[in-house]
Design a protein around this motif. Structure first.
Motif, PDB file in Angstrom:
ATOM      1  N   ARG A 133     -14.068 -14.189-103.040  1.00  0.00           N
ATOM      2  CA  ARG A 133     -14.993 -14.572-101.771  1.00  0.00           C
ATOM      3  C   ARG A 133     -16.386 -13.816-102.430  1.00  0.00           C
ATOM      4  NH1 ARG A 133     -15.427 -12.777 -95.521  1.00  0.00           N
ATOM      5  NH2 ARG A 133     -17.168 -14.116 -95.222  1.00  0.00           N
ATOM      6  N   GLU A 149     -25.721 -11.008 -85.027  1.00  0.00           N
ATOM      7  CA  GLU A 149     -26.895 -10.940 -85.615  1.00  0.00           C
ATOM      8  C   GLU A 149     -27.646 -12.303 -85.720  1.00  0.00           C
ATOM      9  OE1 GLU A 149     -24.987  -9.916 -89.329  1.00  0.00           O
ATOM     10  OE2 GLU A 149     -25.133  -7.546 -88.521  1.00  0.00           O
ATOM     11  N   GLU A 182     -31.482 -12.760 -83.773  1.00  0.00           N
ATOM     12  CA  GLU A 182     -32.657 -13.133 -84.509  1.00  0.00           C
ATOM     13  C   GLU A 182     -33.152 -14.439 -83.977  1.00  0.00           C
ATOM     14  OE1 GLU A 182     -32.025 -13.275 -88.836  1.00  0.00           O
ATOM     15  OE2 GLU A 182     -30.987 -11.450 -88.654  1.00  0.00           O
ATOM     16  N   MET A 197     -30.039 -23.181 -93.685  1.00  0.00           N
ATOM     17  CA  MET A 197     -29.497 -22.091 -94.714  1.00  0.00           C
ATOM     18  C   MET A 197     -28.568 -21.398 -94.081  1.00  0.00           C
ATOM     19  SD  MET A 197     -32.527 -20.701 -96.786  1.00  0.00           S
ATOM     20  CE  MET A 197     -33.599 -21.652 -97.662  1.00  0.00           C
ATOM     21  N   TRP A 198     -28.708 -20.719 -92.892  1.00  0.00           N
ATOM     22  CA  TRP A 198     -27.658 -19.935 -92.253  1.00  0.00           C
ATOM     23  C   TRP A 198     -26.471 -20.806 -91.891  1.00  0.00           C
ATOM     24  CZ3 TRP A 198     -24.667 -19.594 -87.904  1.00  0.00           C
ATOM     25  CH2 TRP A 198     -24.103 -18.213 -87.737  1.00  0.00           C
ATOM     26  N   LEU A 230     -37.093 -15.832 -94.792  1.00  0.00           N
ATOM     27  CA  LEU A 230     -36.473 -15.508 -93.678  1.00  0.00           C
ATOM     28  C   LEU A 230     -35.011 -15.225 -94.026  1.00  0.00           C
ATOM     29  CD1 LEU A 230     -37.736 -17.709 -90.923  1.00  0.00           C
ATOM     30  CD2 LEU A 230     -37.942 -15.605 -90.738  1.00  0.00           C
ATOM     31  N   TYR A 231     -34.479 -16.030 -94.568  1.00  0.00           N
ATOM     32  CA  TYR A 231     -32.954 -15.987 -94.806  1.00  0.00           C
ATOM     33  C   TYR A 231     -32.565 -14.699 -95.590  1.00  0.00           C
ATOM     34  CZ  TYR A 231     -28.114 -17.105 -95.701  1.00  0.00           C
ATOM     35  OH  TYR A 231     -26.588 -17.153 -95.805  1.00  0.00           O
ATOM     36  N   ARG A 242     -26.555  -2.711 -92.017  1.00  0.00           N
ATOM     37  CA  ARG A 242     -25.432  -2.092 -91.200  1.00  0.00           C
ATOM     38  C   ARG A 242     -24.567  -1.259 -92.118  1.00  0.00           C
ATOM     39  NH1 ARG A 242     -23.281  -7.283 -90.042  1.00  0.00           N
ATOM     40  NH2 ARG A 242     -21.203  -7.638 -91.150  1.00  0.00           N
ATOM     41  N   GLU A 244     -16.022  -8.540 -88.557  1.00  0.00           N
ATOM     42  CA  GLU A 244     -17.078  -8.979 -89.124  1.00  0.00           C
ATOM     43  C   GLU A 244     -17.536 -10.225 -88.647  1.00  0.00           C
ATOM     44  OE1 GLU A 244     -15.989  -9.441 -93.412  1.00  0.00           O
ATOM     45  OE2 GLU A 244     -18.115 -10.246 -93.755  1.00  0.00           O
ATOM     46  N   ASP A 248     -18.735 -20.568 -96.111  1.00  0.00           N
ATOM     47  CA  ASP A 248     -18.511 -19.216 -96.518  1.00  0.00           C
ATOM     48  C   ASP A 248     -17.451 -18.593 -95.308  1.00  0.00           C
ATOM     49  OD1 ASP A 248     -17.980 -16.882 -98.119  1.00  0.00           O
ATOM     50  OD2 ASP A 248     -19.390 -15.988 -96.837  1.00  0.00           O
ATOM     51  N   SER A 249     -17.821 -18.226 -94.242  1.00  0.00           N
ATOM     52  CA  SER A 249     -17.246 -17.359 -93.027  1.00  0.00           C
ATOM     53  C   SER A 249     -16.475 -18.260 -92.519  1.00  0.00           C
ATOM     54  CB  SER A 249     -18.287 -16.712 -92.594  1.00  0.00           C
ATOM     55  OG  SER A 249     -19.288 -15.850 -92.810  1.00  0.00           O
ATOM     56  N   GLY A 300     -37.948 -21.296 -95.525  1.00  0.00           N
ATOM     57  CA  GLY A 300     -36.901 -20.515 -94.866  1.00  0.00           C
ATOM     58  C   GLY A 300     -36.289 -19.629 -95.792  1.00  0.00           C
ATOM     59  N   HIS A 314     -32.858 -11.964 -93.497  1.00  0.00           N
ATOM     60  CA  HIS A 314     -31.582 -11.865 -92.339  1.00  0.00           C
ATOM     61  C   HIS A 314     -30.458 -11.203 -93.376  1.00  0.00           C
ATOM     62  CE1 HIS A 314     -28.019 -13.388 -90.342  1.00  0.00           C
ATOM     63  NE2 HIS A 314     -27.755 -14.006 -91.458  1.00  0.00           N
ATOM     64  N   PHE A 346     -34.537 -21.862 -92.393  1.00  0.00           N
ATOM     65  CA  PHE A 346     -33.687 -20.702 -92.071  1.00  0.00           C
ATOM     66  C   PHE A 346     -32.314 -21.048 -91.561  1.00  0.00           C
ATOM     67  CE2 PHE A 346     -32.400 -17.570 -89.022  1.00  0.00           C
ATOM     68  CZ  PHE A 346     -31.800 -16.665 -89.819  1.00  0.00           C
ATOM     69  N   MET A 395     -29.857 -18.248-104.051  1.00  0.00           N
ATOM     70  CA  MET A 395     -31.065 -18.013-102.861  1.00  0.00           C
ATOM     71  C   MET A 395     -32.331 -17.328-103.544  1.00  0.00           C
ATOM     72  SD  MET A 395     -31.712 -18.489 -99.623  1.00  0.00           S
ATOM     73  CE  MET A 395     -30.152 -19.154 -99.354  1.00  0.00           C
ATOM     74  N   GLN A 401     -24.497 -22.069 -94.834  1.00  0.00           N
ATOM     75  CA  GLN A 401     -24.021 -20.961 -95.615  1.00  0.00           C
ATOM     76  C   GLN A 401     -22.689 -20.284 -94.875  1.00  0.00           C
ATOM     77  OE1 GLN A 401     -24.438 -19.374 -98.708  1.00  0.00           O
ATOM     78  NE2 GLN A 401     -25.626 -20.795 -99.188  1.00  0.00           N
ATOM     79  N   ALA A 425     -19.839  -9.948 -85.748  1.00  0.00           N
ATOM     80  CA  ALA A 425     -20.987  -9.389 -86.038  1.00  0.00           C
ATOM     81  C   ALA A 425     -22.013 -10.355 -86.555  1.00  0.00           C
ATOM     82  CB  ALA A 425     -20.680  -8.128 -87.003  1.00  0.00           C
ATOM     83  N   GLN A 426     -21.649 -11.178 -87.443  1.00  0.00           N
ATOM     84  CA  GLN A 426     -22.569 -12.188 -88.070  1.00  0.00           C
ATOM     85  C   GLN A 426     -23.140 -12.943 -86.739  1.00  0.00           C
ATOM     86  OE1 GLN A 426     -20.439 -14.368 -91.084  1.00  0.00           O
ATOM     87  NE2 GLN A 426     -20.083 -12.719 -92.330  1.00  0.00           N
TER      88      GLN A 426
END
Lengths: 159, 147
Positions: free
Chosen positions: A50, B82, B86, B110-111, A74-75, A85, B75, B118-119, A71, A78, B107, A61, B114, B78-79
């Motif tokens: 992973r 976040e 934002e 993409m978030w 911004l990503y 952390r 985890e 992924d998650s 974007g 992020h 953004f 990216m 992704q 937490a994502q």
């Protein structure tokens, strides 16, 4: 610092070439674990398949970032907040950069000084965002494939 | 269309996929609103709906993770936190006079893509193995609540 079109293309093409080589990630992580003290221990709890996918996504990216895709910055900001952390010391990013360049040198058949310079400039842009400040100019470790004796950096404990 | 739904975005759990489709549609709706010059208020309204729906969706995912004792719960949560923080910050900026830009839209695109690829795809094999049904025969409770 805006990347030139030729630079974006050079980086993208090199990334595509190393993407095709399964050893790219192995070279990277092997070198990174050797030179970033504590990293191997930290990553022992991580699903490496992973993690490799994530690194690959992050590199793509970066292409978008230097290509000024909307974007992308911004990503990246992020991602920087997410990484904050983990309290990663800035030196760790320098090892990350050197290890990536090393892996490129081993797996990109067209690797030369232009390719190296481009990778360093692109990765630097990413590091600047990740560390929220321009990184100090640092002499690269060794020459392309042959490595100088790297200094060890330490990963702080998570918490 | 900013985001095109494809099988690549499917996590293999129908109800979650349906929720993700709603999120995708809301991002696309916001894109259209900006392109069609619906004004700041119109875009803000859609952003508000997107935030509300995202909160509910995250709560559903987190509940499922707890029920099925997903090891990556902390985890993943937490994502979620976040992103919500934002987006809340961005919302405040926009309310204070800023504009909803293509930067923000991309953004979010993409978030979202992704995060799903992924998650979210990480938890689905665990949940399916633990007994969650991939297909729901009835319309999910969540869909019945959200229009």
């Amino acid at each position: 610092m805006k990347a030139r079109r030729s630079e974006v293309r050079l980086f993208h093409e090199s990334l595509q070439r190393v993407d095709e080589n399964e050893e790219f990630m192995d070279f990277f992580y092997q070198d990174f674990f050797e030179n970033a003290t504590g990293a191997k221990q930290f990553f022992s709890f991580i699903d490496m398949a992973r993690q490799k996918r994530k690194l690959k996504a992050a590199l793509h990216m970066l292409v978008m970032l230097v290509d000024d895709s909307p974007g992308a910055e911004l990503y990246m900001e992020h991602l920087a907040r997410v990484h904050r952390r983990y309290r990663i010391p800035p030196e760790m990013f320098e090892v990350w950069l050197d290890s990536l360049v090393y892996a490129v040198s081993r797996t990109d058949p067209l690797f030369d000084t232009d390719v190296e310079t481009t990778w360093r400039r692109v990765l630097r842009k990413g590091i600047d965002i990740m560390t929220d400040r321009p990184s100090p100019v640092r002499k690269p470790r060794g020459d392309q494939g042959s490595r100088g004796k790297p200094e060890k950096v330490h990963t702080p404990p998570l918490g | 269309m900013l985001i095109e739904w494809s099988d690549e975005l499917s996590v293999g759990i129908q109800e979650i996929d349906e929720q993700h489709k709603v999120l995708v549609n809301l991002v696309n709706e916001m894109d259209e609103a900006i392109r069609d010059h619906h004004g700041r208020e119109g875009s803000l309204r859609i952003l508000g709906r997107l935030v509300d729906y995202t909160k509910i969706h995250f709560a559903v995912e987190e509940s499922l993770m707890r029920i099925f004792e997903y090891p990556g719960y902390n985890e993943h949560k937490a994502q979620h936190e976040e992103l919500l923080q934002e987006v809340a910050d961005l919302q405040e900026k926009i309310k204070g006079g800023g504009s909803i830009s293509f930067q923000l839209l991309h953004f979010l695109k993409m978030w979202l893509t992704q995060h799903i690829m992924d998650s979210d795809k990480e938890y689905s094999p665990h949940m399916l193995k633990a007994g969650l049904k991939a297909q729901s025969s009835n319309q999910g409770w969540f869909k019945r609540l959200w229009h």
